[in-house]
Design a protein around this motif. Structure first.
Motif, PDB file in Angstrom:
ATOM      1  N   CYS A 770       2.774  -9.617  -3.848  1.00 59.96           N
ATOM      2  CA  CYS A 770       1.629  -9.492  -3.332  1.00 59.96           C
ATOM      3  C   CYS A 770       0.207 -10.582  -4.943  1.00 59.96           C
ATOM      4  CB  CYS A 770       0.869  -7.860  -3.980  1.00 59.96           C
ATOM      5  SG  CYS A 770       1.944  -7.162  -2.686  1.00 59.96           S
ATOM      6  N   ALA A 771       1.239 -10.199  -6.624  1.00 56.21           N
ATOM      7  CA  ALA A 771       0.332 -10.802  -6.641  1.00 56.21           C
ATOM      8  C   ALA A 771       1.030 -11.748  -7.878  1.00 56.21           C
ATOM      9  CB  ALA A 771      -0.595  -9.994  -8.647  1.00 56.21           C
ATOM     10  N   VAL A 772       0.755 -12.826  -8.752  1.00 53.72           N
ATOM     11  CA  VAL A 772       1.302 -13.424  -9.168  1.00 53.72           C
ATOM     12  C   VAL A 772       0.570 -14.267 -10.974  1.00 53.72           C
ATOM     13  CG1 VAL A 772       0.162 -15.775  -8.500  1.00 53.72           C
ATOM     14  CG2 VAL A 772       2.820 -16.096  -9.389  1.00 53.72           C
ATOM     15  N   ALA A 773       1.530 -14.349 -11.791  1.00 54.95           N
ATOM     16  CA  ALA A 773       1.267 -14.760 -13.667  1.00 54.95           C
ATOM     17  C   ALA A 773       1.746 -15.376 -13.917  1.00 54.95           C
ATOM     18  CB  ALA A 773       0.147 -13.248 -14.331  1.00 54.95           C
ATOM     19  N   PHE A 774       1.896 -16.130 -14.552  1.00 55.71           N
ATOM     20  CA  PHE A 774       2.502 -17.195 -15.352  1.00 55.71           C
ATOM     21  C   PHE A 774       2.618 -16.549 -16.959  1.00 55.71           C
ATOM     22  CE2 PHE A 774       1.750 -20.745 -12.849  1.00 55.71           C
ATOM     23  CZ  PHE A 774       3.063 -21.085 -12.658  1.00 55.71           C
ATOM     24  N   HIS A 775       3.963 -17.056 -17.287  1.00 59.41           N
ATOM     25  CA  HIS A 775       3.430 -16.319 -18.637  1.00 59.41           C
ATOM     26  C   HIS A 775       3.043 -17.659 -20.230  1.00 59.41           C
ATOM     27  CE1 HIS A 775       5.278 -15.214 -22.798  1.00 59.41           C
ATOM     28  NE2 HIS A 775       5.310 -14.037 -22.716  1.00 59.41           N
ATOM     29  N   PRO A 776       1.880 -17.074 -20.737  1.00 64.18           N
ATOM     30  CA  PRO A 776       1.305 -18.399 -20.874  1.00 64.18           C
ATOM     31  C   PRO A 776       2.059 -19.150 -22.229  1.00 64.18           C
ATOM     32  CG  PRO A 776       0.254 -16.124 -21.962  1.00 64.18           C
ATOM     33  CD  PRO A 776       1.538 -15.911 -21.258  1.00 64.18           C
ATOM     34  N   THR A 777       3.207 -18.391 -22.999  1.00 64.24           N
ATOM     35  CA  THR A 777       3.933 -19.175 -23.506  1.00 64.24           C
ATOM     36  C   THR A 777       5.470 -19.564 -23.056  1.00 64.24           C
ATOM     37  OG1 THR A 777       4.282 -17.465 -25.078  1.00 64.24           O
ATOM     38  CG2 THR A 777       2.478 -18.477 -25.883  1.00 64.24           C
ATOM     39  N   GLN A 778       5.858 -18.594 -22.558  1.00 67.29           N
ATOM     40  CA  GLN A 778       6.788 -19.122 -22.498  1.00 67.29           C
ATOM     41  C   GLN A 778       7.479 -20.104 -20.933  1.00 67.29           C
ATOM     42  OE1 GLN A 778       9.583 -15.539 -22.659  1.00 67.29           O
ATOM     43  NE2 GLN A 778       8.499 -14.819 -24.758  1.00 67.29           N
ATOM     44  N   PRO A 779       8.313 -20.256 -20.340  1.00 65.96           N
ATOM     45  CA  PRO A 779       8.389 -21.042 -19.094  1.00 65.96           C
ATOM     46  C   PRO A 779       8.674 -20.301 -17.912  1.00 65.96           C
ATOM     47  CG  PRO A 779      10.936 -21.477 -20.485  1.00 65.96           C
ATOM     48  CD  PRO A 779       8.885 -21.024 -21.850  1.00 65.96           C
ATOM     49  N   ALA A 780       8.128 -18.988 -18.172  1.00 67.58           N
ATOM     50  CA  ALA A 780       8.427 -17.799 -17.067  1.00 67.58           C
ATOM     51  C   ALA A 780       7.272 -17.507 -15.781  1.00 67.58           C
ATOM     52  CB  ALA A 780       9.224 -16.860 -17.745  1.00 67.58           C
ATOM     53  N   PRO A 818      -3.433 -13.586 -22.743  1.00 68.77           N
ATOM     54  CA  PRO A 818      -3.873 -15.277 -23.044  1.00 68.77           C
ATOM     55  C   PRO A 818      -2.537 -15.497 -24.621  1.00 68.77           C
ATOM     56  CG  PRO A 818      -5.774 -14.247 -23.011  1.00 68.77           C
ATOM     57  CD  PRO A 818      -4.731 -13.190 -22.634  1.00 68.77           C
ATOM     58  N   ASP A 819      -2.468 -14.456 -25.388  1.00 68.82           N
ATOM     59  CA  ASP A 819      -1.379 -14.415 -26.809  1.00 68.82           C
ATOM     60  C   ASP A 819      -0.307 -14.453 -26.044  1.00 68.82           C
ATOM     61  OD1 ASP A 819      -1.970 -12.049 -25.988  1.00 68.82           O
ATOM     62  OD2 ASP A 819      -2.492 -11.708 -28.231  1.00 68.82           O
ATOM     63  N   GLY A 820       0.052 -14.078 -25.076  1.00 67.33           N
ATOM     64  CA  GLY A 820       1.247 -13.848 -24.359  1.00 67.33           C
ATOM     65  C   GLY A 820       1.944 -12.139 -24.696  1.00 67.33           C
ATOM     66  N   SER A 821       1.541 -11.503 -25.666  1.00 64.38           N
ATOM     67  CA  SER A 821       2.110 -10.140 -26.323  1.00 64.38           C
ATOM     68  C   SER A 821       2.263  -9.253 -25.141  1.00 64.38           C
ATOM     69  CB  SER A 821       0.532  -9.962 -26.706  1.00 64.38           C
ATOM     70  OG  SER A 821       1.094 -10.563 -28.196  1.00 64.38           O
ATOM     71  N   PHE A 822       1.243  -9.419 -23.770  1.00 66.53           N
ATOM     72  CA  PHE A 822       0.583  -7.925 -23.208  1.00 66.53           C
ATOM     73  C   PHE A 822       1.086  -8.532 -21.658  1.00 66.53           C
ATOM     74  CE2 PHE A 822      -0.467  -6.215 -26.696  1.00 66.53           C
ATOM     75  CZ  PHE A 822       0.082  -5.426 -27.104  1.00 66.53           C
ATOM     76  N   LEU A 823       1.800  -7.846 -21.076  1.00 62.80           N
ATOM     77  CA  LEU A 823       1.454  -8.497 -18.951  1.00 62.80           C
ATOM     78  C   LEU A 823       1.021  -6.768 -19.244  1.00 62.80           C
ATOM     79  CD1 LEU A 823       2.184  -9.572 -16.809  1.00 62.80           C
ATOM     80  CD2 LEU A 823       3.951  -8.668 -16.999  1.00 62.80           C
ATOM     81  N   PHE A 824       0.417  -6.649 -17.985  1.00 64.84           N
ATOM     82  CA  PHE A 824      -0.268  -5.668 -16.845  1.00 64.84           C
ATOM     83  C   PHE A 824      -0.335  -5.058 -15.860  1.00 64.84           C
ATOM     84  CE2 PHE A 824      -3.071  -5.919 -21.608  1.00 64.84           C
ATOM     85  CZ  PHE A 824      -2.748  -5.005 -22.117  1.00 64.84           C
ATOM     86  N   SER A 825      -0.122  -4.296 -15.564  1.00 64.53           N
ATOM     87  CA  SER A 825      -0.155  -4.921 -14.223  1.00 64.53           C
ATOM     88  C   SER A 825      -0.407  -3.266 -13.556  1.00 64.53           C
ATOM     89  CB  SER A 825       1.584  -4.398 -13.199  1.00 64.53           C
ATOM     90  OG  SER A 825       1.925  -3.433 -13.524  1.00 64.53           O
ATOM     91  N   THR A 826      -0.695  -2.988 -11.938  1.00 67.35           N
ATOM     92  CA  THR A 826      -2.097  -1.821 -11.451  1.00 67.35           C
ATOM     93  C   THR A 826      -1.265  -2.503 -10.003  1.00 67.35           C
ATOM     94  OG1 THR A 826      -3.853  -2.914 -10.087  1.00 67.35           O
ATOM     95  CG2 THR A 826      -4.069  -2.435 -12.649  1.00 67.35           C
ATOM     96  N   CYS A 827      -1.618  -0.377  -9.719  1.00 66.15           N
ATOM     97  CA  CYS A 827      -0.833  -0.610  -7.889  1.00 66.15           C
ATOM     98  C   CYS A 827      -2.303   0.433  -7.466  1.00 66.15           C
ATOM     99  CB  CYS A 827       0.727   0.247  -7.918  1.00 66.15           C
ATOM    100  SG  CYS A 827       0.768   2.664  -8.484  1.00 66.15           S
ATOM    101  N   SER A 828      -1.718   0.182  -6.261  1.00 65.09           N
ATOM    102  CA  SER A 828      -2.280   1.253  -4.557  1.00 65.09           C
ATOM    103  C   SER A 828      -2.589   2.250  -5.127  1.00 65.09           C
ATOM    104  CB  SER A 828      -1.721   0.754  -3.780  1.00 65.09           C
ATOM    105  OG  SER A 828      -1.190   0.407  -3.212  1.00 65.09           O
ATOM    106  N   GLN A 829      -1.331   3.490  -5.990  1.00 57.17           N
ATOM    107  CA  GLN A 829      -1.707   4.461  -6.568  1.00 57.17           C
ATOM    108  C   GLN A 829      -2.470   4.631  -6.978  1.00 57.17           C
ATOM    109  OE1 GLN A 829      -0.563   7.188  -4.250  1.00 57.17           O
ATOM    110  NE2 GLN A 829       0.263   5.222  -2.583  1.00 57.17           N
ATOM    111  N   GLY A 830      -3.105   3.591  -8.010  1.00 55.30           N
ATOM    112  CA  GLY A 830      -4.101   4.272  -9.072  1.00 55.30           C
ATOM    113  C   GLY A 830      -3.773   4.035 -10.834  1.00 55.30           C
ATOM    114  N   THR A 831      -1.753   3.387 -10.662  1.00 56.56           N
ATOM    115  CA  THR A 831      -1.168   3.347 -12.067  1.00 56.56           C
ATOM    116  C   THR A 831      -1.565   2.120 -12.494  1.00 56.56           C
ATOM    117  OG1 THR A 831       0.391   4.915 -10.983  1.00 56.56           O
ATOM    118  CG2 THR A 831       1.494   3.976 -13.054  1.00 56.56           C
ATOM    119  N   LEU A 832      -1.097   2.190 -13.863  1.00 51.83           N
ATOM    120  CA  LEU A 832      -1.430   1.084 -15.135  1.00 51.83           C
ATOM    121  C   LEU A 832      -0.356   0.787 -15.647  1.00 51.83           C
ATOM    122  CD1 LEU A 832      -3.194  -1.000 -16.534  1.00 51.83           C
ATOM    123  CD2 LEU A 832      -4.323   0.689 -17.063  1.00 51.83           C
ATOM    124  N   ALA A 833       0.042  -0.092 -15.620  1.00 51.19           N
ATOM    125  CA  ALA A 833       1.614  -0.326 -16.509  1.00 51.19           C
ATOM    126  C   ALA A 833       0.948  -1.604 -17.517  1.00 51.19           C
ATOM    127  CB  ALA A 833       3.136  -0.482 -15.520  1.00 51.19           C
TER     128      ALA A 833
END
Length: 1841
Positions: A770-780, A818-833
């Motif tokens: 459903c969603a995709v994001a690159f790691h800003p500093t690592q090959p992942a 952008p600094d590569g410290s955190f990743l955030f995700s949300t879902c259809s049940q209203g949860t933020l991680a």
């Protein structure tokens, strides 16, 4: 029933009773007159401005005519030698209003999603050079018949509903308008139609034009039907344009003739002229571009292209051909004509669309990743085998197999369902899916659309050309679901004709493939389920007969191919059987060989068809071969048993290629004895095609794979891979240049952006990504799935690193900081991680439930992180709320309810998508259900909005990193907005996607962007450098529009369009006049003695163009000088290239004025301004300097200039600083300000009449040179030479005629060089000993900078467009001339068009900055560039070098320090030098583009000026920037003072409120409101408590804001007015605020409650110019209350009121009405109405600008009469009275400030302003007087108080 009352026709003028003007309106010169030709009353509309003289139906824009008739008949006559305009507003079935405009003023057809503009040619005899233009002298009455249904359908693909409104604009005569569903023939009467039984509908008598007996209708009148053939029109003699007319093949068919007029032959052989209306139709040749396909078809929803180069190489234009019908022409062929038309984009009149911006277009389609869409079976080879052609949804792609370069055929609005290419690869046919199916015929070489027409069948499934291209066959379904075959004749299409239906046939059999025979163009073959049929075209009909299939009659056939047999009667037909169960090996029961025949097939059964006997000659079957004990197929043979389904086949001279559903491509010999080659694919093969040379096999698969097999090398080459379903989201990474996409096909794919090739493919069969994001500093990269899983993938190991399952619903958003410290995700049940992704294996840190909106749709903009990684934003907890959190702690910082942002809306707005802008200013963009709003991410207030961005909610948006462009996407459209423009939304619309766009994003680097949906589109951003600085002539609202012709325009177009055929801004017209001769004289000429002249004979002027718009001089210029003392004696001639222009001047003594040297030159043609921010352009001013203004005697001045607030950020290199002496100078307007940086004391050097452009300080710091532009009475620029010790002007030089771009002193200070701007283009050299001109030269191109060599006084360098020029000064006796030493072009590798800055380094290095951000290093000894590096993303305007350090400043606001110590060593390496040894030490980002800089010799510290009007002190050692001087960027509107006079506040059009310390005039506080102008200001009166000091400000959007000074925060925001506030004041007690607006309303509000409790409308209709309040004694003037206040409005009225607001009482004391003033020199700028209470007598009212005389009036409120008058020399624009001495300050538009002593009547005038003095205010103590001219604030000290 709505149509019944309008049938059969409706007289619009009669029905709406136009003569009463109750339901219609007229404007300007509209009159009813008697017409002698028609013998009836008609309406005459005339006037010089069409938009100001018109008839409009209905009366207001909110009403609608509601006329549903398909045809609109306009009976009118254009006025001779005049232009006219007709506007129609047509409503579609989906509620969209389309503006249709027709005019002979337009030069070309233009369209947008809501507007169509058609040029109109009045007569057929109009010359080809100018088809559109004024009406001829003998213009005739015309019946204009418009088919509204077809206009809307063809050009915008919408359905017509009704006609909403009509506007008929000057200059024309109109009889009436009629609507009807019937197509009338005006040349046929009812009696003639009945007598001759003609198949036409005659014109009703009421609509008919009178025709005298014996005369022809066409001899007296003109009939225009547009489009040229309506689908509802009779087939004879009128031709249909959408379904081409049926004809008998191969008889002669109607064609488009390349003549300006066409004639319809009658029985009497009389000719009837055709009137042409220019615009694209289906029957005319569409435009194209040479070489590359034109890609501007995506810039508007009408996808016709705009220019074409035909076989002759000349530009041709698409034209709509309008018929000349004649009742006597029945049975004769109709001939229509094609024309040439110049391309001139013309702005529509009164069209409510978004204004575009430059460059236009700003996007160009670079590449497409995708295949198929409707089907993946269509992929074709070109004739030379160098490229393949395939559809990608709505785009047709041509891909070269060697370079992978793509070009595009753009125009389809839905998926392409079929393709066909003729044998010579000159004609391409494409069909569009949908009902009905639209077909396009293209010129394959140029990319032009030759014909667009509607097919009689629905979605076409197959197309086939004959080898010659004269016949095209298509197969599809009719509206009833029956199979239909259509044959079109296309032999005339490439010659200006149209496709003609030759035959149609219905059949009940299934057809899967259809081919025209290569050996006979009248024969075809089809195959399908259970049938193979042979077809023949004969006698205008299509006939078919079945092939006897025998036992194979139940097979399903999928493809066919003609064998290359010599007997030309062999056909190969491969069926696709329904395979069941295992596939065993069986021997062939039907194997046979026939020598000389070619059998082709790849399916279970392959049948060879004998055409002669219409029977099966041979049958074979493809079976898998298995070895004993093995389940794997080993070899394929032809035998019996279950076969392998074959989907496609292709045959060459010696082999057959097969593609089957098992994924194998196989090559067989023609005897099918064994497999020659095979290639396994990843999915079932859809099609195969052998190349014309038989060496390559092209294949496509249903899994989105396109490639070819190279037979000689046995290598397979992948050309493209594609998603097979909708692409949902994307992510990019800058460091690796990669793109990640997720799709509904359950795949995640990684692409290389440089090659557009797929790198990785991750498949998840059970759960959809459903969603995709690159790691800003690592090959992942990270991916979220529908199951709620969030996984981390390694790009190096191609494996899953971590699998997190903290969500229970589908992932709706995924973003990494952008600094590569955190990743955030949300879902259809209203949860933020929140995840910690600093390490390779990220881990969950926080999970918050029920914080995100559960109704949010998945998308790339579901949540966002700010650029500094500090803030996180998302939609939630409801869809009406946007929440901003701290990204690290997840603490709530802000919640904004978007549903309350628009209180006037009838529905609640909900948030759809969000994104952060770059910081500063830290904006949060929110896309709601109705608009896009910009919020302050700190306060949550709305700073900007884009209403109506898309008709539907915008689910995706992106803002470029430089905050210049905003990208929005909704439905299938992409809009690019000029986000940097504050004045209003300007956008460009791009289409091309056939399905809704799912996501858009800028690629890091801001040079490209991506859009994904049905496919992946990569766009190039054709961006220009930073626009002209605010306040420049191109940026000023009041500035006259400039012509963008000339060489610079051509270069700009080439750089933008890349020779892709995009329309230019102006038509290049060759000049008919000889080259101009420029005369020049120096010194005063007295009776011819002591004078000399120089003539400069040039080639064509800047406005003379070759046919391609490029300046091509006929030869080198020649300069001839005559000696001053004799005519022609000793003439010296210099000739050579355009840069070798020497001008030695005579050394004879010339009589001249003391301290003045003037040289006058004849004016040349104006040149276009270079597109470079470095180039100076004076701010546009409408004011003129007053003449004969005398200054007060020295020592007797009542005013002394104390301080100047502000710095001119519009200047260039206009600051100087010498650290060793402490001398510091800069410019502000027309003043040179010399300031002591320690004490802040200022000196002001006055003398320049206009804005100063630049400064230069001599090396010994004893002389300062300043230059200002010409203006007013001054014919040349002024260059003043100042003595630094005393501050006196020593010399006044005058030579350049427009502006001075740069000044420079030689190293020994013996010479001064001055450089003219783009309009002047001269280089002058002066001697500093006598300040006489010693040499000058005329430059062929604009030059941006000049510098003397530090190693010798005889060399200087110039940089400009494309070149670096080194000059040498050569002396011949007393004469000095300039000669070109080197002229070096910019290396191609640099990729820049202009050099914009320069500075010398260590010998012999010269550093040059470019407009593309590179720094180039030249070896001046060798004359070559040996090193370049990318120093910035934008244009570099400032370069400074000292020792081993280099400072660069650009329009990206960045100032950078470079270590260049290794560059001298790199010089020895020559062209092999690399820039790795040059590195950046420091970087600072300032508040605007860098325009000036001066540094200490050590480069540790310096002063930098920006376009924001700020001077910064920069310390590289500390890495800090400190604000030295600051001012408003735009016009200052008000100055107010604190009660204790410790501070003052100013406001301006830049939306800022600035608080200054009066003691030091330093900025203390600044309140900024974006996208609004602050027009008025008030400081609260003294209340005894300093903490309650407040400032009230009124803004252009009608809002009122109250700011707390002690708390430096906004206390209150109100919206008391619907229009802009123009005046504001506090009551005497400070508890009430009175505000006035431009509509004349006065609102009374209480800041403590935020309520407006009274609105006074006595001044309604005129803007309030002044509101002033003072205290009075209770009962004074016989009125209650303690407040006395006045309001003055622009209609010369002043009202005086007494009020007691606590008791809600307000009574009128007096009402003054003055007669209108006399007309000013500029009647468009009326004087303001000025009024004020007299401080020394509150019963006196002082007024100015009121009444017919130029005077100040003193009016007594007690006596009710005028008691005194003071005459004025000019009209007053500002007024202030001193509260101390009886002094009156008045500002004039003539740039003069006058101080009047009201006791003695003495007046003193003061100069120093460079624009009209729009503001003057005395301080409360009367010791200071503040004046303002535009953004310049002058502080005067009042003496003798």
């Amino acid at each position: 029933m709505a149509r019944v009352w309008q049938h059969p026709f409706l007289n619009v003028f009669r029905h709406f009773k136009v003569h009463e003007w109750k339901r219609s309106t007229k404007e300007g010169d509209v009159a009813a007159v008697m017409d002698k030709t028609l013998k009836c009353t008609v309406y005459r509309i005339r006037g010089s401005v069409s938009a100001s003289n018109y008839i409009q139906l209905p009366k207001t824009s909110t009403q609608s005519l509601g006329l549903t008739g398909r045809y609109l008949y306009v009976l009118f006559r254009p006025m001779s030698t005049k232009h006219f305009v007709i506007h129609l507003d047509v409503s579609t079935e989906d509620g969209q209003v389309i503006r249709v405009s027709l005019s002979n003023l337009f030069k070309e057809f233009k369209s947008t999603a809501t507007w169509l503009q058609f040029p109109f040619v009045c007569e057929a005899g109009t010359s080809r050079k100018d088809l559109a233009g004024v009406a001829p002298p003998a213009a005739r009455w015309t019946c204009l018949q418009l088919d509204l249904h077809d206009i809307v359908l063809v050009y915008l693909n919408r359905r017509h509903s009704h006609l909403k409104s009509v506007r008929l604009c000057a200059n024309l005569l109109v009889r009436s308008l009629y609507t009807s569903d019937l197509c009338f023939d005006p040349a046929v009467t009812v009696a003639e139609a009945q007598r001759a039984k003609l198949p036409v509908t005659p014109m009703p008598r009421e609509m008919a034009f009178p025709v005298p007996k014996g005369e022809s209708w066409h001899d007296r009148y003109v009939h225009i039907r547009f489009p040229s053939g309506s689908s509802a029109a009779p087939s004879k003699p009128i031709q249909r344009s959408y379904s081409p007319p049926e004809a008998v093949f191969p008889r002669h068919m109607p064609q488009l003739l390349p003549h300006p007029a066409a004639f319809s032959k009658s029985r009497q052989d009389s000719a009837s002229p055709v009137v042409q209306m220019l615009g694209p139709t289906a029957t005319c040749r569409a435009p194209s571009a040479p070489g590359r396909l034109p890609e501007n078809g995506l810039s508007c929803e009408c996808t016709e292209v705009s220019s074409v180069v035909g076989s002759s190489g000349r530009s041709q234009e698409l034209s709509a051909c309008v018929e000349a019908t004649d009742g006597r022409t029945a049975g004769h062929d109709l001939q229509v004509s094609a024309h040439k038309l110049a391309v001139v984009p013309t702005a529509p009149e009164d069209v409510a669309i978004h204004e575009s911006f430059l460059p236009d277009p700003v996007l160009r389609l670079k590449g497409v990743i995708g295949l198929g869409g409707h089907s993946t079976k269509w992929a074709l080879w070109t004739k030379d085998g160098a490229a393949v052609v395939y559809p990608c949804h709505a785009v047709i792609v041509v891909l070269r197999t060697d370079t992978r370069e793509q070009r595009f055929f753009l125009g389809h609005t839905d998926k392409v369902s079929a393709l066909a290419l003729d044998g010579s690869s000159s004609l391409l046919a494409s069909a569009q899916a949908g009902a009905p199916s639209m077909l396009r015929l293209w010129d394959f070489q140029t990319g032009g659309c030759l014909s667009l027409f509607r097919s009689p069948v629905h979605t076409i499934s197959s197309l086939s050309f004959s080898s010659s291209g004269a016949l095209l066959c298509g197969v599809g379904k009719d509206p009833h679901g029956r199979t239909m075959v259509v044959a079109w004749g296309t032999d005339q299409v490439g010659r200006g004709g149209q496709a003609v239906v030759l035959a149609k046939a219905h059949t009940d059999v299934d057809i899967q493939a259809f081919e025209v025979a290569s050996f006979d163009e009248t024969r075809m073959v089809s195959c399908g389920r259970g049938s193979v049929r042979l077809w023949r075209l004969r006698s205008g009909g299509l006939r078919s007969c079945p092939v006897d299939l025998g036992e194979h009659h139940a097979l399903e056939f999928t493809d066919l191919a003609f064998g290359q047999a010599q007997d030309r009667h062999t056909l190969c037909v491969p069926p696709s059987p329904n395979a069941r169960g295992p596939i065993p090996l069986a021997p062939s029961a039907l194997t046979c060989r026939l020598p000389g025949s070619y059998v082709c097939g790849r399916s279970g059964h392959i049948l060879e068809i004998d055409h002669q006997h219409m029977a099966v000659r041979h049958a074979r079957r493809l079976l898998p071969t298995q070895t004993p004990g093995s389940s794997l197929p080993r070899k394929q043979t032809f035998s019996s048993g279950p076969g392998i389904a074959i989907s496609s086949l292709s045959v060459s001279q010696d082999m057959c290629a097969m593609g089957s559903e098992d994924g194998y491509l196989r090559l067989w010999p023609l005897d099918f004895s064994s497999v020659l080659l095979e290639a396994e694919h990843e999915g079932p093969i859809s099609s195969v095609r052998l190349s014309p040379d038989g060496l390559h096999v092209l294949s496509t698969t249903s899994s989105g794979h396109l490639g070819f097999l190279d037979i000689p090398s046995r290598e397979y080459n992948v050309l493209a891979r594609s998603h097979t379903a909708l692409v949902l989201a994307l992510a990019t990474t800058y460091s690796r240049g990669q793109l990640a996409t997720v799709s509904r096909d359950h795949t995640v794919r990684i692409w290389d952006l440089a090659t557009l090739q797929q790198l990785y493919d991750f498949t998840s069969p059970k759960e959809a990504p459903c969603a995709v994001a690159f790691h800003p500093t690592q090959p992942a990269f990270f991916c979220g799935f529908s199951s709620g899983a969030v996984r981390s993938f390694s790009l190096e190991a191609a494996e899953v690193l971590v699998d997190h399952r903290c969500h229970r619903g589908a992932i709706t958003g995924l973003v990494a900081s952008p600094d590569g410290s955190f990743l955030f995700s949300t879902c259809s049940q209203g949860t933020l991680a929140q995840y910690d992704c600093a390490t390779t294996h990220c881990r969950v840190q926080h999970v918050a439930a029920n914080v995100v909106c559960q109704d949010a749709r998945p998308g790339p903009n579901a949540l966002a992180v700010s650029g500094d990684s500090r803030l996180l934003a998302f939609v939630g907890p409801s869809k009406y709320t946007v929440t901003v959190m701290d990204a690290a702690s997840l603490d709530d910082l802000l919640r904004v309810d978007v549903s309350t942002l628009d209180l006037a809306s009838s529905r609640l707005d909900s948030a759809v998508a969000i994104c952060f802008g770059p910081a500063p200013p830290s904006h949060l963009l929110v896309s709601t259900s109705s608009r896009v709003v910009v919020l302050d991410s700190t306060s949550g207030r709305m700073v900007r909005e884009l209403s109506g961005a898309h008709p539907v909610a915008c689910p995706s948006l992106a803002l470029s990193g430089d905050a210049r462009f905003l990208l929005t996407a909704a439905d299938r459209a992409i809009k690019v907005w000029d986000y940097s423009t504050q004045a209003g939304p300007r956008c460009q619309v791009y289409i091309g996607h056939s399905e809704p766009v799912q996501a858009v994003a800028f690629i890091p680097g801001q040079k490209q962007l991506l859009s994904v949906g049905d496919a992946i589109f990569l766009w190039d951003i054709l961006t220009l450098p930073e626009k002209s600085p605010p306040g420049s002539v191109l940026d000023s609202p009041g500035a006259p529009q400039t012509c963008e012709a000339g060489l610079n325009t051509g270069q700009l177009e080439d750089s933008v369009s890349g020779a892709n055929g995009l329309p230019r801004r102006q038509v290049p017209v060759p000049s008919q006049t000889p080259p101009p001769q420029l005369g020049m004289c120096a010194g005063p000429c007295e009776s011819g003695d002591g004078a000399f002249s120089v003539s400069d004979e040039e080639g064509p002027s800047e406005e003379s163009h070759s046919p391609k718009g490029v300046h091509q001089p006929s030869g080198p210029p020649v300069l001839v000088q005559k000696e001053a003392c004799g005519a022609g004696d000793g003439a010296w001639v210099a000739s050579g290239d355009p840069w070798g222009l020497g001008m030695p001047l005579s050394s004879c003594d010339q009589p001249r004025k003391q301290g003045t040297w003037s040289i006058r030159r004849a004016r040349a043609q104006p040149a276009a301004r270079p597109d470079s921010y470095k180039h100076f352009t004076a701010r546009y001013k409408s004011s003129l300097t007053a003449k004969n203004v005398s200054s007060p005697p020295a020592g007797a001045e009542r005013l002394r200039l104390k301080a100047v607030v502000g710095y001119n950020g519009n200047g260039r290199a206009n600051v100087t600083w010498r650290p060793d002496t402490g001398f510091f100078a800069y410019t502000c307007g027309c003043l040179v300000v010399v300031e002591d940086l320690h004490s802040g004391a200022q000196q002001h050097w006055l003398g320049h009449p206009e804005e100063i452009s630049t400064l230069a300080l001599s090396h010994d710091a004893q002389v300062l040179a300043s230059a200002s532009g010409c203006g007013g009475a001054a014919s040349c620029c002024q260059i003043r030479i100042w003595a630094v010790p005393g501050g006196s002007c020593q010399q006044l030089l005058s030579y350049h005629r427009t502006a001075v771009q740069a000044l420079a002193f030689s190293l020994d200070d013996r010479l001064l060089v001055t450089l003219g701007d783009y309009g002047d283009r001269t280089l002058a050299l002066w001697s500093t000993a006598t300040y006489e001109l010693v040499s000058s030269t005329h430059l062929p191109e604009p030059v941006h900078g000049v510098a003397f060599s530090p190693w010798g006084a005889g060399e200087l360098a110039c940089v400009g467009q494309g070149t670096l020029t080194l000059w040498l000064m050569q002396q011949r006796g007393a004469d000095v001339s300039l000669q070109v030493h080197h002229r070096d072009p910019i290396p191609e590798a640099v990729g820049a068009g202009e050099l914009t800055s320069l500075c010398y380094g260590a010998e012999p290095l010269l550093y040059c900055g470019s407009n593309a951000g590179q720094v180039c290093v030249w070896d001046t000894h060798a004359g070559r560039c040996f090193l370049t590096w990318e120093a910035d993303d934008g244009e570099i305007g400032v370069l400074l070098c000292a020792g081993s350090r280099l400072v660069s400043g650009s329009n990206t606001r960045r100032l950078r320090l470079w270590a260049v110590g290794a560059v001298p060593e790199l010089r020895r390496k020559g062209s092999g030098a690399r820039s790795s040894s040059v590195f950046m030490e420091r970087e600072l980002t300032l508040d605007g583009a860098i325009v000036s800089a001066v540094f200490h010799n050590s480069m540790d510290m310096g002063v930098v000026g920006t376009t924001a009007g700020t001077l910064w002190y920069v310390s590289w050692a500390e890495g800090t920037s400190t604000r030295l001087i600051s001012g408003h960027r735009s016009k200052v509107n008000e100055v107010v003072f604190s009660p204790r006079e410790t501070h003052c506040a100013t406001c301006g059009d830049d939306g800022s409120v600035r608080v200054w310390s009066l003691a030091s005039m330093e900025l203390v506080i600044q309140f900024q409101v974006l996208n609004q102008s602050c027009l008025c200001l008030a400081w609260s009166p003294p209340c005894g408590r300093p903490e309650q000091q407040r400032v009230a400000a009124g803004y252009s959007d009608g809002t009122l804001r109250v700011f707390s000074i002690p708390q430096t925060a906004m206390e209150l925001k109100m919206h008391p007015h619907p229009a802009a506030l123009t005046a504001i004041v506090f009551s005497a007690d400070g508890q009430t605020i009175l505000s006035g607006d431009k509509d004349g309303l006065v609102a009374v509000s209480r800041p403590c409650t935020g309520m407006t409790f009274r609105v006074l409308s006595d001044h309604r209709g005129a803007p309030i110019s002044t509101i002033q309040s003072t205290s009075k004694e209770y009962g004074d003037f016989g009125m209650e209350g303690t407040d006395l206040w006045l309001a003055a409005s622009g209609d010369q009225r002043v009202s005086v009121w007494a009020s007691d607001w606590l008791r809600d009482r307000c009574e009128l004391v007096d009402w003054l009405s003055f007669p209108a003033p006399t007309l000013m020199e500029a009647p468009g700028c009326p004087p303001p109405s000025l009024a004020a209470f007299c401080p020394w007598d509150k019963a006196l009212l002082v007024c100015a600008g009121l009444g017919p005389h130029l005077e100040v009036v003193f009016y007594s409120l007690r006596q009710k009469q005028v008691v005194d008058k003071i005459p004025l020399p000019f009209c007053a624009v500002s007024l202030s009275l001193s509260p101390g001495a009886r002094l009156l300050a008045i500002g004039f538009a003539e740039r003069v400030l006058r101080l009047v002593d009201c006791v003695s009547g003495a007046a003193q005038d003061f100069a120093g302003h460079d624009d009209w003095v729009q503001l003057c205010r005395f301080s409360p103590s009367a010791s200071l007087l503040f004046t303002a001219a535009h953004n310049q604030i002058l502080v005067w000290e009042v003496t003798g108080c």
